[in-house]
Scaffold this active site. Structure first.
Site, PDB file in Angstrom:
ATOM      1  N   THR A 202      -8.836 -15.569   2.957  1.00  0.00           N
ATOM      2  CA  THR A 202      -7.396 -15.806   3.140  1.00  0.00           C
ATOM      3  C   THR A 202      -6.669 -14.459   3.266  1.00  0.00           C
ATOM      4  O   THR A 202      -6.016 -14.009   2.324  1.00  0.00           O
ATOM      5  CB  THR A 202      -6.814 -16.578   1.933  1.00  0.00           C
ATOM      6  OG1 THR A 202      -7.240 -15.913   0.721  1.00  0.00           O
ATOM      7  CG2 THR A 202      -7.270 -18.018   1.900  1.00  0.00           C
TER       8      THR A 202
ATOM      9  N   ASP B  84      -9.989  -9.338   2.841  1.00  0.00           N
ATOM     10  CA  ASP B  84     -10.395 -10.623   2.252  1.00  0.00           C
ATOM     11  C   ASP B  84     -10.671 -11.583   3.398  1.00  0.00           C
ATOM     12  O   ASP B  84      -9.730 -12.033   4.065  1.00  0.00           O
ATOM     13  CB  ASP B  84      -9.278 -11.149   1.333  1.00  0.00           C
ATOM     14  CG  ASP B  84      -9.465 -12.618   0.956  1.00  0.00           C
ATOM     15  OD1 ASP B  84     -10.541 -13.192   1.237  1.00  0.00           O
ATOM     16  OD2 ASP B  84      -8.516 -13.192   0.374  1.00  0.00           O
TER      17      ASP B  84
ATOM     18  N   HIS C 139       0.313   4.537  -2.344  1.00  0.00           N
ATOM     19  CA  HIS C 139       0.091   5.891  -1.824  1.00  0.00           C
ATOM     20  C   HIS C 139       1.237   6.836  -2.165  1.00  0.00           C
ATOM     21  O   HIS C 139       1.055   8.050  -2.162  1.00  0.00           O
ATOM     22  CB  HIS C 139      -0.158   5.854  -0.309  1.00  0.00           C
ATOM     23  CG  HIS C 139      -1.541   5.413   0.044  1.00  0.00           C
ATOM     24  ND1 HIS C 139      -2.218   5.855   1.149  1.00  0.00           N
ATOM     25  CD2 HIS C 139      -2.388   4.560  -0.593  1.00  0.00           C
ATOM     26  CE1 HIS C 139      -3.434   5.296   1.183  1.00  0.00           C
ATOM     27  NE2 HIS C 139      -3.546   4.502   0.149  1.00  0.00           N
TER      28      HIS C 139
ATOM     29  N   ASN D 259      -3.959   8.609   4.807  1.00  0.00           N
ATOM     30  CA  ASN D 259      -2.716   8.080   5.390  1.00  0.00           C
ATOM     31  C   ASN D 259      -2.711   8.021   6.906  1.00  0.00           C
ATOM     32  O   ASN D 259      -2.112   7.115   7.498  1.00  0.00           O
ATOM     33  CB  ASN D 259      -1.524   8.947   4.940  1.00  0.00           C
ATOM     34  CG  ASN D 259      -1.250   8.837   3.450  1.00  0.00           C
ATOM     35  OD1 ASN D 259      -1.618   7.838   2.824  1.00  0.00           O
ATOM     36  ND2 ASN D 259      -0.611   9.843   2.876  1.00  0.00           N
TER      37      ASN D 259
ATOM     38  N   ASP E  45      -3.938 -14.145  -3.263  1.00  0.00           N
ATOM     39  CA  ASP E  45      -4.601 -15.032  -4.223  1.00  0.00           C
ATOM     40  C   ASP E  45      -5.753 -14.279  -4.871  1.00  0.00           C
ATOM     41  O   ASP E  45      -5.833 -13.055  -4.749  1.00  0.00           O
ATOM     42  CB  ASP E  45      -5.078 -16.307  -3.494  1.00  0.00           C
ATOM     43  CG  ASP E  45      -5.954 -15.972  -2.284  1.00  0.00           C
ATOM     44  OD1 ASP E  45      -6.548 -14.865  -2.245  1.00  0.00           O
ATOM     45  OD2 ASP E  45      -6.046 -16.802  -1.364  1.00  0.00           O
TER      46      ASP E  45
ATOM     47  N   ARG F 224       0.823  -1.216   0.000  1.00  0.00           N
ATOM     48  CA  ARG F 224       0.000   0.000   0.000  1.00  0.00           C
ATOM     49  C   ARG F 224       0.855   1.264   0.000  1.00  0.00           C
ATOM     50  O   ARG F 224       0.487   2.284  -0.597  1.00  0.00           O
ATOM     51  CB  ARG F 224      -0.917  -0.017   1.217  1.00  0.00           C
ATOM     52  CG  ARG F 224      -1.939   1.110   1.204  1.00  0.00           C
ATOM     53  CD  ARG F 224      -3.008   0.854   2.255  1.00  0.00           C
ATOM     54  NE  ARG F 224      -4.053   1.866   2.222  1.00  0.00           N
ATOM     55  CZ  ARG F 224      -4.360   2.617   3.280  1.00  0.00           C
ATOM     56  NH1 ARG F 224      -3.707   2.483   4.419  1.00  0.00           N
ATOM     57  NH2 ARG F 224      -5.337   3.502   3.186  1.00  0.00           N
TER      58      ARG F 224
ATOM     59  N   SER G   8       7.716  10.708  -1.643  1.00  0.00           N
ATOM     60  CA  SER G   8       7.222  11.865  -0.877  1.00  0.00           C
ATOM     61  C   SER G   8       6.457  11.434   0.374  1.00  0.00           C
ATOM     62  O   SER G   8       6.476  12.134   1.388  1.00  0.00           O
ATOM     63  CB  SER G   8       6.345  12.766  -1.750  1.00  0.00           C
ATOM     64  OG  SER G   8       5.265  12.036  -2.285  1.00  0.00           O
TER      65      SER G   8
ATOM     66  N   PRO H 193      -8.109   7.839  -4.111  1.00  0.00           N
ATOM     67  CA  PRO H 193      -9.564   7.673  -4.126  1.00  0.00           C
ATOM     68  C   PRO H 193     -10.091   7.236  -2.758  1.00  0.00           C
ATOM     69  O   PRO H 193      -9.552   6.320  -2.148  1.00  0.00           O
ATOM     70  CB  PRO H 193      -9.782   6.576  -5.173  1.00  0.00           C
ATOM     71  CG  PRO H 193      -8.480   5.864  -5.291  1.00  0.00           C
ATOM     72  CD  PRO H 193      -7.414   6.849  -4.945  1.00  0.00           C
TER      73      PRO H 193
ATOM     74  N   HIS I 289      -6.419  -5.906  -2.393  1.00  0.00           N
ATOM     75  CA  HIS I 289      -7.227  -6.083  -1.191  1.00  0.00           C
ATOM     76  C   HIS I 289      -7.504  -7.560  -0.906  1.00  0.00           C
ATOM     77  O   HIS I 289      -8.401  -7.887  -0.145  1.00  0.00           O
ATOM     78  CB  HIS I 289      -8.521  -5.266  -1.300  1.00  0.00           C
ATOM     79  CG  HIS I 289      -8.293  -3.782  -1.247  1.00  0.00           C
ATOM     80  ND1 HIS I 289      -9.287  -2.845  -1.403  1.00  0.00           N
ATOM     81  CD2 HIS I 289      -7.152  -3.062  -1.056  1.00  0.00           C
ATOM     82  CE1 HIS I 289      -8.779  -1.615  -1.307  1.00  0.00           C
ATOM     83  NE2 HIS I 289      -7.483  -1.717  -1.108  1.00  0.00           N
ATOM     84  N   THR I 290      -6.738  -8.429  -1.488  1.00  0.00           N
ATOM     85  CA  THR I 290      -6.720  -9.844  -1.098  1.00  0.00           C
ATOM     86  C   THR I 290      -5.865 -10.037   0.154  1.00  0.00           C
ATOM     87  O   THR I 290      -5.824 -11.115   0.743  1.00  0.00           O
ATOM     88  CB  THR I 290      -6.173 -10.732  -2.247  1.00  0.00           C
ATOM     89  OG1 THR I 290      -6.134 -12.086  -1.811  1.00  0.00           O
ATOM     90  CG2 THR I 290      -4.756 -10.341  -2.652  1.00  0.00           C
TER      91      THR I 290
ATOM     92  N   GLY J  83       3.434  11.237  -8.275  1.00  0.00           N
ATOM     93  CA  GLY J  83       4.383  10.252  -8.795  1.00  0.00           C
ATOM     94  C   GLY J  83       5.148   9.490  -7.725  1.00  0.00           C
ATOM     95  O   GLY J  83       5.123   9.833  -6.543  1.00  0.00           O
TER      96      GLY J  83
HETATM   97  C1  HEM Z   1      -9.237   1.361  -6.013  1.00  0.00           C
HETATM   98  C2  HEM Z   1      -9.163   2.279  -5.088  1.00  0.00           C
HETATM   99  C3  HEM Z   1      -8.722   1.990  -3.695  1.00  0.00           C
HETATM  100  C4  HEM Z   1      -9.348   2.391  -2.564  1.00  0.00           C
HETATM  101  C5  HEM Z   1     -10.622   3.235  -2.478  1.00  0.00           C
HETATM  102  C6  HEM Z   1      -8.601   1.856  -1.459  1.00  0.00           C
HETATM  103  C7  HEM Z   1      -8.923   2.070  -0.122  1.00  0.00           C
HETATM  104  C8  HEM Z   1      -8.334   1.416   0.937  1.00  0.00           C
HETATM  105  C9  HEM Z   1      -8.738   1.551   2.299  1.00  0.00           C
HETATM  106  C10 HEM Z   1      -9.828   2.484   2.821  1.00  0.00           C
HETATM  107  C11 HEM Z   1      -7.979   0.709   3.042  1.00  0.00           C
HETATM  108  C12 HEM Z   1      -8.050   0.501   4.559  1.00  0.00           C
HETATM  109  C13 HEM Z   1      -7.254   1.597   5.250  1.00  0.00           C
HETATM  110  C14 HEM Z   1      -7.600   1.720   6.715  1.00  0.00           C
HETATM  111  O1  HEM Z   1      -8.733   1.415   7.082  1.00  0.00           O
HETATM  112  O2  HEM Z   1      -6.723   2.140   7.502  1.00  0.00           O
HETATM  113  C15 HEM Z   1      -7.073   0.043   2.151  1.00  0.00           C
HETATM  114  C16 HEM Z   1      -6.138  -0.902   2.520  1.00  0.00           C
HETATM  115  C17 HEM Z   1      -5.237  -1.455   1.652  1.00  0.00           C
HETATM  116  N1  HEM Z   1      -5.058  -1.112   0.340  1.00  0.00           N
HETATM  117 FE1  HEM Z   1      -6.313  -0.028  -0.815  1.00  0.00          FE
HETATM  118  N2  HEM Z   1      -7.547   1.134  -1.914  1.00  0.00           N
HETATM  119  C18 HEM Z   1      -7.565   1.195  -3.279  1.00  0.00           C
HETATM  120  C19 HEM Z   1      -6.630   0.656  -4.140  1.00  0.00           C
HETATM  121  C20 HEM Z   1      -5.482   0.013  -3.734  1.00  0.00           C
HETATM  122  C21 HEM Z   1      -4.371  -0.296  -4.573  1.00  0.00           C
HETATM  123  C22 HEM Z   1      -4.253   0.098  -6.050  1.00  0.00           C
HETATM  124  C23 HEM Z   1      -3.467  -0.965  -3.802  1.00  0.00           C
HETATM  125  C24 HEM Z   1      -2.110  -1.508  -4.166  1.00  0.00           C
HETATM  126  C25 HEM Z   1      -1.594  -1.523  -5.364  1.00  0.00           C
HETATM  127  C26 HEM Z   1      -4.043  -1.084  -2.485  1.00  0.00           C
HETATM  128  C27 HEM Z   1      -3.486  -1.761  -1.430  1.00  0.00           C
HETATM  129  C28 HEM Z   1      -4.028  -1.858  -0.168  1.00  0.00           C
HETATM  130  C29 HEM Z   1      -3.556  -2.752   0.862  1.00  0.00           C
HETATM  131  C30 HEM Z   1      -2.482  -3.811   0.676  1.00  0.00           C
HETATM  132  C31 HEM Z   1      -4.290  -2.497   2.016  1.00  0.00           C
HETATM  133  C32 HEM Z   1      -4.125  -3.124   3.402  1.00  0.00           C
HETATM  134  C33 HEM Z   1      -3.010  -2.357   4.123  1.00  0.00           C
HETATM  135  C34 HEM Z   1      -2.670  -2.849   5.519  1.00  0.00           C
HETATM  136  O3  HEM Z   1      -3.244  -3.816   6.021  1.00  0.00           O
HETATM  137  O4  HEM Z   1      -1.796  -2.202   6.136  1.00  0.00           O
HETATM  138  N3  HEM Z   1      -5.253  -0.450  -2.464  1.00  0.00           N
HETATM  139  N4  HEM Z   1      -7.314   0.499   0.870  1.00  0.00           N
END
Ligand code: HEM
Ligand SMILES: *[C@@H]1O[C@H](CO)[C@@H](O)[C@H](O)[C@H]1NC(C)=O
Length: 326
Positions: free
Chosen positions: A249, A246, A74, A102, A254, A70, A84, A171, A201-202, A80
C-alpha cells in the site's frame, strides 16, 4: 484525593501555556523551548493555510505526502530542525541540496514555498520555515491515513547550512543495524524511535541506485520480490527508476512496512536490517501485530525528532523566503 494527579497535570499544563503566551508577546526570549500554541496570537491562521496547501498537493500527487515527511527528517538530522535544507545554492553560498542523500531525491520545496507565500501574506515575518516543514509533515501523514500529533512550534530558521553535515549525518541506505542505531542515538533517538520512524517507509518511493545491490546480490530477500524489482532496476542503468518502499500500500500510511520486513520484502538494505535476526526483530513483529502501538510510537518519535536542536529565542531568524536568508 484519588484525582490529585489530574489537578497536578492541569496546573503543569496551565504553566506551560502561560510560558507559551509569554513567548508570543516576546517577554521571554530566554525560554528556549518549543510549544504547541506558539502562533495562537501571532498567526492563528498558519495551521489552516498549511493544511489546505498540503491537502491540495497530496490530492494532486499522493507521493508528495511522503516527500514532505522526508523533508522534515532531512532537515532535523542535519544540525537540527532549522530549515537549512530549504536554502538554495548561490554563487557565494553552498547549501545542502546537492548532498548525496538529497540530490535528485528530496522533493516538496515548491509546496513549502506555496505555504510560505500565503503565511507571509497573512502574518508577515512571524512563522518560520522550519515550523512550516514540521506542520506540513504532520498534515501529510494525516492525509495519507496515518496518526496525528501535536506539533511543537517556535523553531527559528538558520542563516547557514552544511553540505558536509548533510553528507555525514543522514544514514545511508547501505547502513547495517548498529550504524542505524548509533546514527539515531547521536540525535537523541532510541532504538524504539528508529524502528517506529523507519515505518515512514510505508509511503513513498526509492530510486534503483539505492536498492540495486539489495535486489541483485543479497540473500535475505524474498526471491519473487527480488525478481519483480529487478525488472525495473537492472544491474546497470536505470539509476533513477522508482519503486515503492512498501509494495502493498505505497500511498497509505499503515503498518504494512513491517509486514513486508517479516516476509523479507524490505526494499532498502537498511529496511531489512530491522528484521534480520537481530535485536529489533521483536519490535517489528510487535508493530505488525499492534498497529495502534505503531501509531502511538510513531507520533511520539516524530515529536522527539522535531525537537532536535531547534534555534529558539533570538537565535537564527524568521526567513521571508524559505530559499534564502534575509
Ligand atoms: C533509518 C534510516 C533511514 C534511511 C537509511 C533512509 C533512506 C531512504 C532512502 C535511500 C530513500 C529513497 C530516496 C531515493 O531513492 O531518492 C528514502 C525515502 C524516504 N524516506 Fe527514508 N530513510 C531512513 C529513515 C527515514 C525517516 C526517519 C523518515 C521520516 C521520519 C523517512 C522518510 C522517508 C520517506 C517518506 C521516503 C519517500 C520519499 C518520497 O517518495 O519522496 N526515512 N529513505
Ligand atoms: C556496521 O557498519 C559499520 C560502519 O560501516 C562498520 O564499521 C561495522 O563493522 C559494521 N558492523 C557489523 C556488525 O557488520
Amino acid at each position: 484525593m484519588k484525582y490529585s494527579f489530574l489537578r497536578f497535570s492541569f496546573y503543569t499544563m496551565a504553566i506551560r501555556s502561560l510560558l507559551c503566551l509569554l513567548i508570543l508577546v516576546r517577554l521571554s526570549a530566554v525560554y528556549g523551548q518549543l510549544c504547541p500554541r506558539f502562533y495562537d496570537i501571532s498567526c492563528p491562521s498558519a495551521f489552516s493555510i498549511v493544511n489546505s496547501v498540503v491537502t491540495q498537493a497530496v490530492a494532486k500527487e499522493k507521493r508528495m505526502g511522503a516527500s514532505l515527511l522526508r523533508l522534515h527528517f532531512h532537515d532535523c538530522f542535519v544540525n537540527g530542525c532549522d530549515g537549512s535544507i530549504l536554502l538554495d545554492d548561490t554563487s557565494t553560498f553552498q547549501g545542502e541540496k546537492t548532498a548525496v542523500p538529497n540530490k535528485n531525491s528530496v522533493r516538496g520545496f515548491e509546496v513549502i514555498d506555496a505555504i510560505k507565500t500565503q503565511v507571509e501574506a497573512a502574518c508577515p515575518g512571524v512563522v518560520s520555515c522550519a515550523d512550516i516543514v514540521a506542520i506540513a509533515a504532520r498534515d501529510a501523514v494525516v492525509q495519507l491515513g496515518g496518526p496525528t500529533w501535536l506539533v511543537l512550534l517556535g523553531r527559528r530558521d538558520s542563516t547557514t547550512a552544511s553540505l558536509s553535515a548533510a553528507n555525514s549525518n543522514l544514514p545511508p541506505p547501505a547502513s547495517n543495524l548498529s550504524a542505524l542505531i548509533s546514527s539515531f542515538q547521536s540525535h537523541g533517538l532510541s532504538i524504539r524511535d528508529l524502528v517506529a520512524l523507519s515505518g515512514s517507509h510505508t509511503i513513498g518511493q526509492a530510486r534503483c541506485t539505492n536498492f540495486r545491490n539489495r535486489i541483485h546480490s543479497e540473500s535475505n530477500i524474498d526471491l519473487s520480490f527480488a525478481r519483480a524489482r529487478q525488472a525495473n532496476c537492472p544491474s546497470t542503468g536505470g539509476d533513477d527508476n522508482l519503486a515503492p518502499l512498501d509494495l502493498l500500500t505505497p500511498t497509505t500510511f499503515d503498518n504494512n512496512y513491517y509486514k513486508n520486513l517479516e516476509r523479507r520484502r524490505g526494499l532498502l538494505h537498511s529496511d531489512q536490517q530491522l528484521f534480520n535476526g537481530g535485536s529489533t526483530d521483536n519490535l517489528v513483529s510487535f508493530y505488525t501485530t499492534y498497529p495502534i502501538a505503531f501509531s502511538i510510537d510513531f507520533a511520539v518519535a516524530m515529536v522527539k525528532m522535531g525537537s532536535i536542536e531547534p534555534l529558539t529565542g533570538n537565535n537564527g531568524e524568521i526567513r521571508k523566503n524559505c530559499r534564502k536568508i534575509n
